[in-house]
Design an enzyme around this catalytic site. Structure first.
Site, PDB file in Angstrom:
ATOM      1  N   ASP A 159      27.686 -26.245  23.860  1.00  0.00           N
ATOM      2  CA  ASP A 159      26.686 -25.257  23.487  1.00  0.00           C
ATOM      3  C   ASP A 159      26.990 -24.639  22.123  1.00  0.00           C
ATOM      4  O   ASP A 159      28.097 -24.758  21.587  1.00  0.00           O
ATOM      5  CB  ASP A 159      26.631 -24.150  24.551  1.00  0.00           C
ATOM      6  CG  ASP A 159      25.236 -23.552  24.709  1.00  0.00           C
ATOM      7  OD1 ASP A 159      24.405 -23.728  23.795  1.00  0.00           O
ATOM      8  OD2 ASP A 159      24.981 -22.910  25.737  1.00  0.00           O
ATOM      9  N   ASP A 165      16.262 -23.632  26.799  1.00  0.00           N
ATOM     10  CA  ASP A 165      16.722 -22.737  27.865  1.00  0.00           C
ATOM     11  C   ASP A 165      15.565 -22.289  28.749  1.00  0.00           C
ATOM     12  O   ASP A 165      15.792 -21.636  29.774  1.00  0.00           O
ATOM     13  CB  ASP A 165      17.404 -21.505  27.259  1.00  0.00           C
ATOM     14  CG  ASP A 165      18.825 -21.794  26.802  1.00  0.00           C
ATOM     15  OD1 ASP A 165      19.384 -22.828  27.228  1.00  0.00           O
ATOM     16  OD2 ASP A 165      19.381 -20.996  26.035  1.00  0.00           O
TER      17      ASP A 165
END
Length: 803
Positions: free
Chosen positions: A483, A553
């Site tokens: 990430d 997301d």
């Protein structure tokens, strides 16, 4: 095929031609890019194809006394430099030792190679590849007429995919350093100025929105300046002639094999041309090139199709699957995963994770992923990034103990990391504050309570490799989610002197690529998934190391329709990770049927991200069936050709022109098809955003099949729950049934209404051109068995098999 004849170069794929020449002044001149042209041997009459200019027009500047008819403002450049009258977007800007910024690169030599150039391999930038090691590769060397500088232009031809790529390298062969202020990856000229430019823009949780703009004059810039390729503007874009649809019309696609700040500018000229330059964003780039040194620009990717957006997409998909994605997982089916993030966020411990994994295993899932919160003192996003050791309070048996228990269940294990960032409240920052990208003594602007590590510093790369290698080898870790949760600000590298600070963003990317290269070679069988607050770094550079990337997301299925549709224009769907989440959705608070959540997720790489412990028994049973169904069709879904279907695109065009009459509400329905490469099987998905009253008729159009072959089309039948009708059920019920009452719950368990079922045989041409008439949907009046309930956020999966 690469043909070099007289003074021109003809690069041809199966369906396209790219042509340029060396003109009388020794300058590379662009001639043509588009549908394949020429004789059977590839030869061309370039004299008749190039623009004929009899004089220097108007108040333009002639290039030189020897070439008094040549004006750089009016001619078509293959690689443009600043100066000598070219006042349009330059491909290169160099500040020479005497302060001049005029360059004049002329042809020196060429070479046709069958391998990757050694200089490209040394550049440290990721590049397309051929698994057989055989390349169709043209190398052109240009030399500045005055200064000791050379440009290498590299062209690679991928015939089957109808893709051509360009790479550019600059060498300083002089005795003094020079400053490079711009080094574009490519330049191209089009002999007209009316284009539709389709770009893909967005923000966090709202990525890849398709944006169409018409350019007939002026300049259009598509760029990112956030330190990553970014969700604000993806590096992939399309230029098309109007009209163009999903299946018809001329379309050009462009992308960069780069993950940092990018820049593409389209500038129209006063003489009816459009120049395109593309590469590193010059706003965050200034590079001092010492004597004897070389610098490379990222590889540019070009494709052309006369079969509309779908044709262009297929070119890009085939190219990326075969020549960008690489390694162990390139052609393998990806495991169905269960991620802990939306199930527990930071509040994880071994017991909770094992319970969640147990339900996932019972549902048939194959990989359990422990997301953020497992390391340091990480209970929220305010601390511990950089402290890559397990939290023993949460994992008393350590990472190895947890992994062994997950493996004993029969599941693979994956882990989340965010290596490029650091928390101020961390052991790493306390020990090495100099590792961060920050300006000492000045206020630092934070993003998600973290700072960016300075990957332009080789010491930081070595440190990160050591720590991550230790984590990845400490247990049987088979998946890593990588990430990156903030953009750059206050860009500064403490290891570089003041005059080199313009190099930080570029050097950061080189450092990141070096780190990823070392790790993926050390752990070749780990499935790495890229992520950057979702889709903030979805690009070809990352796909050289990560076979798949977390698209967003935002896990809401109806939001994902547009997000995944946007990615599909330029990226194959087996690189797009997509999860089934719970409801209410955590980003939109929307309630979407679990069938639709699954039907959208199967368009990409399927996963689940929700607390299955709280799911009803009914939904768990549905998930078990979903997982089994996906496993049956996974190979085809992962490798098939992807088609977007818009049966109303002609009507949409009329609406834009103000010529449309009555228009049905079906325009909020999307349809997608995935077809196996041998055209033996297909899966179609149709999804509605909002229901429209009294609009029951609908057709399913299927592209990509064999026109003359017969196919069996069917769906998985679902019965309709009487709860879906609310108090309408009382219009036919002999007794009054109150909504959400015990009586309604009891009756719904035993009384089901027969749902829609499709089971027909049609030819490929019938499905493509006439469309399959689906069972009528409920439109406000009447009901009968077999009716399709197609309310808000409804969807259907259809399976198609050749007879």
């Amino acid at each position: 095929m690469i043909i070099v004849k007289d003074n021109y170069f003809h690069l041809s794929t199966d369906k396209t031609s790219y042509v340029f020449m060396i003109n009388e002044a020794g300058l590379p001149e662009h001639i043509y890019y588009g549908k394949k042209i020429g004789r059977k041997d590839g030869s061309l009459n370039v004299t008749a194809l190039r623009e004929r200019i009899g004089f220097v027009p108007g108040n333009t500047v002639n290039y030189s006394p020897e070439h008094e008819r040549l004006s750089l403002e009016a001619y078509s450049s293959e690689y443009s430099a600043l100066g000598h009258g070219d006042i349009r977007e330059p491909s290169i800007i160099i500040v020479h030792p005497n302060g001049s910024v005029t360059s004049d690169f002329i042809f020196e030599s060429h070479e046709v190679l069958d391998e990757l150039s050694e200089d490209i391999e040394k550049s440290k930038l990721p590049h397309s590849y051929d698994e057989n090691g055989s390349y169709e590769h043209l190398k052109i060397i240009l030399k500045d007429r005055v200064y000791e500088e050379k440009l290498e232009l590299h062209y690679f031809v991928y015939p089957n995919e109808d893709v051509i790529t360009k790479s550019v390298m600059l060498k300083n062969e002089g005795d003094a350093e020079i400053r490079v202020e711009r080094l574009m990856s490519g330049c191209m000229e089009f002999p007209f100025t009316s284009f539709k430019v389709t770009s893909f823009r967005g923000r966090w949780a709202h990525e890849m929105n398709r944006c169409d703009n018409i350019i007939t004059g002026g300049k259009m810039v598509l760029s990112s300046s956030q330190g990553s390729s970014g969700s604000r503007c993806n590096p992939f874009f399309i230029m098309s002639d109007m009209p163009v649809t999903e299946n018809t019309g001329r379309a050009y696609g462009f992308n960069l094999v780069y993950s940092g700040d990018h820049y593409s500018a389209l500038e129209t000229s006063a003489y009816g041309k459009t120049r395109l330059v593309s590469g590193i964003n010059p706003d965050s780039f200034s590079y001092i090139l010492g004597a004897g040194e070389m610098i490379a620009a990222p590889e540019a990717v070009l494709s052309y199709s006369e079969e509309g957006y779908n044709g262009l997409s297929r070119n890009m998909h085939h190219f990326i699957r075969k020549h960008i994605v690489r390694g162990y997982w390139r052609d393998r089916e990806r495991p169905i995963l269960l991620n802990s993030w939306e199930a527990a966020y930071f509040d994880i411990n071994e017991s909770k994770l094992l319970k969640l994994a147990k339900v996932g295993k019972e549902c048939g899932m194959e990989l359990f992923v422990m997301d953020d919160g497992w390391f340091g003192r990480r209970d929220d996003d305010k601390s511990s990034l950089g402290d890559w050791y397990e939290n023993k309070k949460k994992l008393p048996n350590g990472l190895k103990g947890l992994v062994e228990k997950i493996n004993k269940m029969g599941m693979k294990f994956g882990i989340w990391v965010e290596p490029e960032m650091v928390s101020v409240d961390s052991d790493l920052y306390r020990e090495h504050p100099e590792y961060t990208m920050e300006i000492q003594g000045q206020m630092h602007s934070e993003g998600r309570n973290q700072r960016v590590l300075n990957l332009a510093d080789p010491k930081v790369i070595d440190y990160l490799y050591e720590k991550l290698e230790a984590v990845f080898s400490s247990a049987n870790i088979e998946y890593v989610k990588w990430d990156m949760n903030r953009v750059f600000s206050d860009v500064y590298a403490g290891n570089l002197p003041a005059e080199n600070q313009g190099e930080v963003s570029y050097r950061y990317m080189l450092g990141l690529y070096e780190l990823l290269d070392r790790l993926t070679k050390a752990f070749p069988e780990i499935l790495f998934e890229g992520c950057a607050s979702g889709g903030n770094r979805f690009d070809l550079g990352m796909l050289c190391y990560f076979p798949q990337i977390w698209a967003s997301d935002n896990t809401d299925a109806t939001s994902r329709i547009d997000i995944e549709k946007g990615y599909s224009y330029g990226y194959p769907m087996n690189t797009v990770s997509s999860h089934v989440s719970g409801v209410l959705n955590h980003q939109t608070l929307r309630v979407v049927p679990i069938e639709t959540r699954f039907n959208i997720a199967v368009l990409g790489v399927l996963g689940y991200e929700s607390n299955l412990l709280d799911f009803s028994k009914e939904d768990i049973e549905k998930i078990k069936k979903q997982v089994a169904l996906y496993k049956e069709w996974r190979g085809m879904l992962m490798s098939g050709d992807f088609y977007r279907t818009d049966p109303y695109e002609k009507d949409q065009g009329l609406i834009r022109e103000g010529l449309a009459g009555f228009y049905s509400g079906n325009n909020n329905t999307d349809s997608f098809t995935i077809v196996s490469s041998d055209k033996e099987k297909a899966v179609a998905v149709i999804v509605r955003r909002m229901a429209v009253a009294n609009d029951s008729a609908q057709k399913l159009y299927v592209n990509g099949l064999d026109d003359e072959a017969e196919y069996h089309l069917y769906n998985i039948k679902y019965d309709n729950n009487i709860k879906e009708f609310g108090d309408l059920i009382n219009t036919v019920s002999p007794i009054h049934i109150k909504q959400d009452s015990m009586m309604q719950n009891i009756i719904s368990k035993f009384v089901h209404l027969k749902g829609d079922e499709e089971d027909v045989v049609l030819s490929g041409s019938e499905m493509k051109n006439a469309g399959v008439s689906l069972a009528p949907s409920f439109g406000g009046t009447g009901y009968e068995d077999g009716m399709r309930l197609f309310s808000d956020y409804s969807s259907r999966l259809y399976f198609i098999e050749k007879i």
